[in-house]
Design a protein around this motif. Structure first.
Motif, mmCIF file in Angstrom:
data_model
loop_
_atom_site.group_PDB
_atom_site.id
_atom_site.type_symbol
_atom_site.label_atom_id
_atom_site.label_comp_id
_atom_site.label_asym_id
_atom_site.label_seq_id
_atom_site.Cartn_x
_atom_site.Cartn_y
_atom_site.Cartn_z
ATOM 1 N N PHE A 133 120.359 25.891 -27.285
ATOM 2 C CA PHE A 133 120.341 25.917 -28.751
ATOM 3 C C PHE A 133 120.352 27.355 -29.258
ATOM 4 N N LEU A 134 119.504 28.203 -28.694
ATOM 5 C CA LEU A 134 119.447 29.598 -29.138
ATOM 6 C C LEU A 134 120.738 30.334 -28.817
ATOM 7 N N ALA A 135 121.364 29.994 -27.686
ATOM 8 C CA ALA A 135 122.602 30.670 -27.300
ATOM 9 C C ALA A 135 123.768 30.251 -28.175
ATOM 10 N N ASP A 136 123.772 28.989 -28.606
ATOM 11 C CA ASP A 136 124.896 28.465 -29.389
ATOM 12 C C ASP A 136 124.716 28.643 -30.886
ATOM 13 N N LYS A 137 123.502 28.821 -31.341
ATOM 14 C CA LYS A 137 123.224 28.872 -32.773
ATOM 15 C C LYS A 137 123.814 30.132 -33.406
ATOM 16 N N ASP A 138 124.134 30.025 -34.701
ATOM 17 C CA ASP A 138 124.715 31.153 -35.430
ATOM 18 C C ASP A 138 123.746 32.326 -35.574
ATOM 19 N N LEU A 139 122.489 32.134 -35.202
ATOM 20 C CA LEU A 139 121.515 33.214 -35.300
ATOM 21 C C LEU A 139 121.938 34.435 -34.497
ATOM 22 N N ARG A 140 122.698 34.227 -33.445
ATOM 23 C CA ARG A 140 123.090 35.355 -32.602
ATOM 24 C C ARG A 140 123.973 36.344 -33.358
ATOM 25 N N ALA A 141 124.625 35.883 -34.442
ATOM 26 C CA ALA A 141 125.447 36.786 -35.243
ATOM 27 C C ALA A 141 124.607 37.575 -36.241
ATOM 28 N N MET A 142 123.361 37.140 -36.477
ATOM 29 C CA MET A 142 122.504 37.786 -37.471
ATOM 30 C C MET A 142 121.414 38.641 -36.838
#
Length: 242
Positions: free
Chosen positions: A77-86
């Protein structure tokens, strides 16, 4: 000769008074313009931090609905979530501070139970933005944003945190590269008795105690009139932008 000297003195005094008046008006105008720029930068940063916190809170709700039973699913979930762009780093921790999922992955994730931001989220059940700190893993200067995670039963289940590296291109790193006029720049310091530098063009000053003169200038509304330093509050983090 006496009359001539008096006339020259009068003309000189009048010229000096006009120069001082125009100079004072010019400095005042410059100060107003710079204050507007500072307030605009603080408001923009405040908005962006709010957007980041909102995105983190949405992810926390999704994680909470899934529960804490499957660490591998949480890692995906953490790897796929858009949070990685932020954010530069995201992590999910249990109420005792043990990290059960982290992105980018780490072989030995640290325990964050001793971190002030984690304690605030755990005790108040509200989002928190940390003071500048060194990350436990790679010892990088960062600010951590954290939100509570509630399980399917509505009870507190953990904390979702995400870090902004102060040396990288992100919402804070970009502002450190912005300029004001010729030679001007932005700085951000924390409030309180021991203010520390959150953002500065000179990376060596990150996390350092704010200089006494700087702290006095940005933590007081009094205008000394000796320079063009201006300041505004970044409300969501209780910081000062100067």
């Amino acid at each position: 000769m006496l009359i001539t000297l008096l006339v020259l003195a009068l003309v000189g005094a009048t010229g000096w008074w006009q120069y001082r008046s125009l100079s004072s008006e010019y400095v005042g105008l410059m100060r107003e313009q710079q204050q507007a720029l500072t307030e605009g930068a603080a408001a923009d940063l405040d908005y962006k931090l709010g957007v980041h916190l909102a995105a983190l809170a949405r992810a926390a709700r999704e994680l909470g609905a899934r529960g804490f039973a499957d660490p591998e699913a949480q890692q995906r979930f953490l790897a796929d979530k858009d949070l990685r762009a932020m954010f530069d780093n995201t992590a999910l921790a249990t109420p005792d501070g043990a990290i059960v999922a982290i992105h980018p992955p780490a072989s030995q994730p640290p325990n964050v139970a001793d971190r002030d931001y984690f304690k605030r989220v755990r005790e108040l059940r509200q989002p928190a933005i940390s003071a500048p700190l060194l990350t436990k893993g790679n010892r990088q200067p960062a600010v951590v944003m954290a939100v509570p995670v509630e399980g399917p039963d509505g009870r507190f289940a953990g904390v979702l945190g995400a870090a902004l590296n102060l040396q990288r291109a992100n919402v804070l790193g970009d502002l450190s590269r912005a300029t004001i006029g010729r030679g001007g720049h932005y700085e951000i310091v924390t409030r309180g008795d021991s203010p520390r530098i959150v953002m500065h063009p000179d990376a060596k000053l990150l996390l350092a105690p704010a200089a006494a003169a700087t702290a006095a200038a940005v933590d007081s509304a009094a205008d000394t009139g000796r320079d063009l330093a201006t300041h505004a509050t970044v409300r969501s983090a209780d910081w000062i932008c100067a």
